[in-house]
Scaffold this motif. Sequence first.
Motif, PDB file in Angstrom:
ATOM      1  N   ALA A  22      -5.911  25.509 -43.756  1.00  0.00           N
ATOM      2  CA  ALA A  22      -6.002  25.540 -42.293  1.00  0.00           C
ATOM      3  C   ALA A  22      -6.723  24.306 -41.761  1.00  0.00           C
ATOM      4  O   ALA A  22      -6.284  23.677 -40.783  1.00  0.00           O
ATOM      5  N   ALA A  23      -7.849  23.936 -42.422  1.00  0.00           N
ATOM      6  CA  ALA A  23      -8.579  22.750 -41.982  1.00  0.00           C
ATOM      7  C   ALA A  23      -7.729  21.495 -42.153  1.00  0.00           C
ATOM      8  O   ALA A  23      -7.709  20.613 -41.283  1.00  0.00           O
ATOM      9  N   SER A  24      -7.008  21.414 -43.273  1.00  0.00           N
ATOM     10  CA  SER A  24      -6.137  20.250 -43.488  1.00  0.00           C
ATOM     11  C   SER A  24      -5.048  20.178 -42.433  1.00  0.00           C
ATOM     12  O   SER A  24      -4.713  19.099 -41.938  1.00  0.00           O
ATOM     13  N   TRP A  25      -4.491  21.332 -42.085  1.00  0.00           N
ATOM     14  CA  TRP A  25      -3.439  21.355 -41.054  1.00  0.00           C
ATOM     15  C   TRP A  25      -3.991  20.901 -39.715  1.00  0.00           C
ATOM     16  O   TRP A  25      -3.355  20.114 -38.998  1.00  0.00           O
ATOM     17  N   LEU A  26      -5.208  21.397 -39.367  1.00  0.00           N
ATOM     18  CA  LEU A  26      -5.804  20.987 -38.086  1.00  0.00           C
ATOM     19  C   LEU A  26      -6.138  19.501 -38.087  1.00  0.00           C
ATOM     20  O   LEU A  26      -5.867  18.783 -37.114  1.00  0.00           O
ATOM     21  N   ILE A  27      -6.739  19.035 -39.193  1.00  0.00           N
ATOM     22  CA  ILE A  27      -7.113  17.615 -39.248  1.00  0.00           C
ATOM     23  C   ILE A  27      -5.874  16.732 -39.236  1.00  0.00           C
ATOM     24  O   ILE A  27      -5.810  15.718 -38.531  1.00  0.00           O
ATOM     25  N   ALA A  28      -4.866  17.130 -40.022  1.00  0.00           N
ATOM     26  CA  ALA A  28      -3.626  16.346 -40.035  1.00  0.00           C
ATOM     27  C   ALA A  28      -2.968  16.345 -38.664  1.00  0.00           C
ATOM     28  O   ALA A  28      -2.408  15.330 -38.225  1.00  0.00           O
ATOM     29  N   GLY A  29      -3.041  17.500 -37.970  1.00  0.00           N
ATOM     30  CA  GLY A  29      -2.473  17.553 -36.624  1.00  0.00           C
ATOM     31  C   GLY A  29      -3.172  16.598 -35.681  1.00  0.00           C
ATOM     32  O   GLY A  29      -2.532  15.911 -34.878  1.00  0.00           O
ATOM     33  N   ARG A  30      -4.513  16.545 -35.776  1.00  0.00           N
ATOM     34  CA  ARG A  30      -5.254  15.634 -34.900  1.00  0.00           C
ATOM     35  C   ARG A  30      -4.996  14.181 -35.269  1.00  0.00           C
ATOM     36  O   ARG A  30      -4.882  13.313 -34.401  1.00  0.00           O
ATOM     37  N   ILE A  31      -4.902  13.927 -36.579  1.00  0.00           N
ATOM     38  CA  ILE A  31      -4.666  12.545 -37.005  1.00  0.00           C
ATOM     39  C   ILE A  31      -3.275  12.076 -36.599  1.00  0.00           C
ATOM     40  O   ILE A  31      -3.078  10.937 -36.165  1.00  0.00           O
ATOM     41  N   LEU A  32      -2.289  12.963 -36.732  1.00  0.00           N
ATOM     42  CA  LEU A  32      -0.910  12.573 -36.455  1.00  0.00           C
ATOM     43  C   LEU A  32      -0.512  12.760 -34.995  1.00  0.00           C
ATOM     44  O   LEU A  32       0.627  12.455 -34.641  1.00  0.00           O
ATOM     45  N   ALA A  33      -1.440  13.270 -34.173  1.00  0.00           N
ATOM     46  CA  ALA A  33      -1.112  13.468 -32.756  1.00  0.00           C
ATOM     47  C   ALA A  33      -0.660  12.170 -32.083  1.00  0.00           C
ATOM     48  O   ALA A  33       0.334  12.159 -31.355  1.00  0.00           O
ATOM     49  N   PRO A  34      -1.373  11.022 -32.297  1.00  0.00           N
ATOM     50  CA  PRO A  34      -0.879   9.777 -31.681  1.00  0.00           C
ATOM     51  C   PRO A  34       0.515   9.398 -32.151  1.00  0.00           C
ATOM     52  O   PRO A  34       1.312   8.851 -31.382  1.00  0.00           O
ATOM     53  N   VAL A  35       0.831   9.668 -33.415  1.00  0.00           N
ATOM     54  CA  VAL A  35       2.165   9.348 -33.909  1.00  0.00           C
ATOM     55  C   VAL A  35       3.210  10.193 -33.191  1.00  0.00           C
ATOM     56  O   VAL A  35       4.281   9.707 -32.813  1.00  0.00           O
ATOM     57  N   ARG A  36       2.886  11.476 -32.983  1.00  0.00           N
ATOM     58  CA  ARG A  36       3.818  12.325 -32.235  1.00  0.00           C
ATOM     59  C   ARG A  36       3.964  11.838 -30.797  1.00  0.00           C
ATOM     60  O   ARG A  36       5.062  11.891 -30.226  1.00  0.00           O
ATOM     61  N   LEU A  37       2.852  11.374 -30.211  1.00  0.00           N
ATOM     62  CA  LEU A  37       2.943  10.845 -28.852  1.00  0.00           C
ATOM     63  C   LEU A  37       3.842   9.615 -28.807  1.00  0.00           C
ATOM     64  O   LEU A  37       4.645   9.447 -27.885  1.00  0.00           O
ATOM     65  N   VAL A  38       3.688   8.734 -29.800  1.00  0.00           N
ATOM     66  CA  VAL A  38       4.553   7.550 -29.865  1.00  0.00           C
ATOM     67  C   VAL A  38       6.006   7.966 -29.999  1.00  0.00           C
ATOM     68  O   VAL A  38       6.900   7.423 -29.333  1.00  0.00           O
ATOM     69  N   ASN A  39       6.253   8.944 -30.865  1.00  0.00           N
ATOM     70  CA  ASN A  39       7.624   9.413 -31.060  1.00  0.00           C
ATOM     71  C   ASN A  39       8.184  10.023 -29.778  1.00  0.00           C
ATOM     72  O   ASN A  39       9.327   9.771 -29.392  1.00  0.00           O
ATOM     73  N   THR A  40       7.357  10.840 -29.096  1.00  0.00           N
ATOM     74  CA  THR A  40       7.803  11.462 -27.843  1.00  0.00           C
ATOM     75  C   THR A  40       8.068  10.413 -26.771  1.00  0.00           C
ATOM     76  O   THR A  40       9.074  10.469 -26.057  1.00  0.00           O
ATOM     77  N   ALA A  41       7.139   9.453 -26.678  1.00  0.00           N
ATOM     78  CA  ALA A  41       7.322   8.396 -25.671  1.00  0.00           C
ATOM     79  C   ALA A  41       8.567   7.579 -25.960  1.00  0.00           C
ATOM     80  O   ALA A  41       9.331   7.249 -25.053  1.00  0.00           O
ATOM     81  N   ALA A  42       8.784   7.249 -27.235  1.00  0.00           N
ATOM     82  CA  ALA A  42       9.966   6.477 -27.592  1.00  0.00           C
ATOM     83  C   ALA A  42      11.244   7.238 -27.265  1.00  0.00           C
ATOM     84  O   ALA A  42      12.244   6.657 -26.839  1.00  0.00           O
ATOM     85  N   ALA A  43      11.216   8.581 -27.449  1.00  0.00           N
ATOM     86  CA  ALA A  43      12.400   9.386 -27.154  1.00  0.00           C
ATOM     87  C   ALA A  43      12.667   9.466 -25.653  1.00  0.00           C
ATOM     88  O   ALA A  43      13.810   9.645 -25.229  1.00  0.00           O
TER      89      ALA A  43
END
Length: 407
Positions: A116-137
């Motif tokens: 659970a902690a890894s999922w939360l940390i990975a989610g926070r770390i990868l949030a900017p990448v998802r934002l970049v992907n969303t913005a690019a789309a």
Amino acid sequence: MTTNELPRDPDERVLCSSYPGADWRILRQDREAPLALHDRREILDPLLASPDGTGRVHTDAGELGWAKVTVASPTEPGTEGTFVVGYLIDRDRVEVDNTVRILALVSLVGLVLTAAASWLIAGRILAPVRLVNTAAAQITEQDLTRRIPVEGNDEFAALAAQFNAMLDRLEQAFATQREFLDDASHELRTPITIVRGHLELLDPRTSDPEELDAVTRICVDELDRMSRIVDDLLVLAKTERPDFLHLQPTELAELTSDIEAKIRVIGDRRWRLEAIGEGTVTVDPQRITQAVVQLAHNAVRHTDTGQEILFGSALDSGPDPARVAFWITDHGPGVSPDDAKVIFERFFRGATSMPGGRGGAGLGLPIVRAIAEAHGGEVKLVSTPGAGATFGLDLPTNPPSTPGTSP
């Protein structure tokens, strides 16, 4: 050995047996429950008779693990005995099983919490990448306004900043393209309409030669104007390209003399070289010449025959950064304060040109500003209505690297 000296583990059984002939004696612990081994002949006799030194046996008190060793008496020759240690292992087995279960449960809980902690940390770390992907789309040619929030100082924040900078450049490029198309369609519509109107009214079968010559001159003149407009628009469109400027070390005095020789033939005016700077500057000499010649055309358009027009250059090598200036001063009607605010905008045409003079397309001064800004400088205007105007370029002697420059 006394009974008080024997081990006190509640699951341990210790006894010694001796065989002096047919009789036997037992030294035992003074403990009965849960198993009195010395009274359990059905268990003890097979154990003593076994040739094995260790083993296990099932009892009503649980499984008993045992070990034995044969010993001889040092004081009674021929007397032998057996020392037996037994241990009821069920309770320890239960404790081991409980410990294993607890460890398994703790490990499972730890695994779940870690996941659970890894999922939360990975989610926070990868949030900017998802934002970049969303913005690019969500980016389209019609909408380049989408930006990514930049938070923190880590690598993802730097990535978001670079992505936003890329979007800024793309938006500016598309805006320049749209502006070029809008300007071209807006400015070319008038000459096209004029040419079409004259050609539609012209009848070669009934028109006399003079009328044909007049229409031909009008059409050629409008086509020339269209060509100049297109050339100016192309210059403005190139201002953001890396090859717009070709910077090189240039002798200021030589460049000033060359420009002065070219502007003297623009119009019948009293041209005077007011000042000439000396030194070496890093500029694009062709673009600087183009800008000053355009300022000279502007001065001729707003002055009358025989009026004085001043041209000069200067090098200020004082406090860093050093600056170089070029200017054109006329004694025409000047520029009103309202016009001065927008005179460098595209297609602006002031109302101060001389009577009978033909105004331009309103692209000359924007080209001058674009050249100055590409050099990292600015264009300046000093004017008093009715007393003339001074247009000048204020540039650094070593322009910074910009999108519109190349070595």
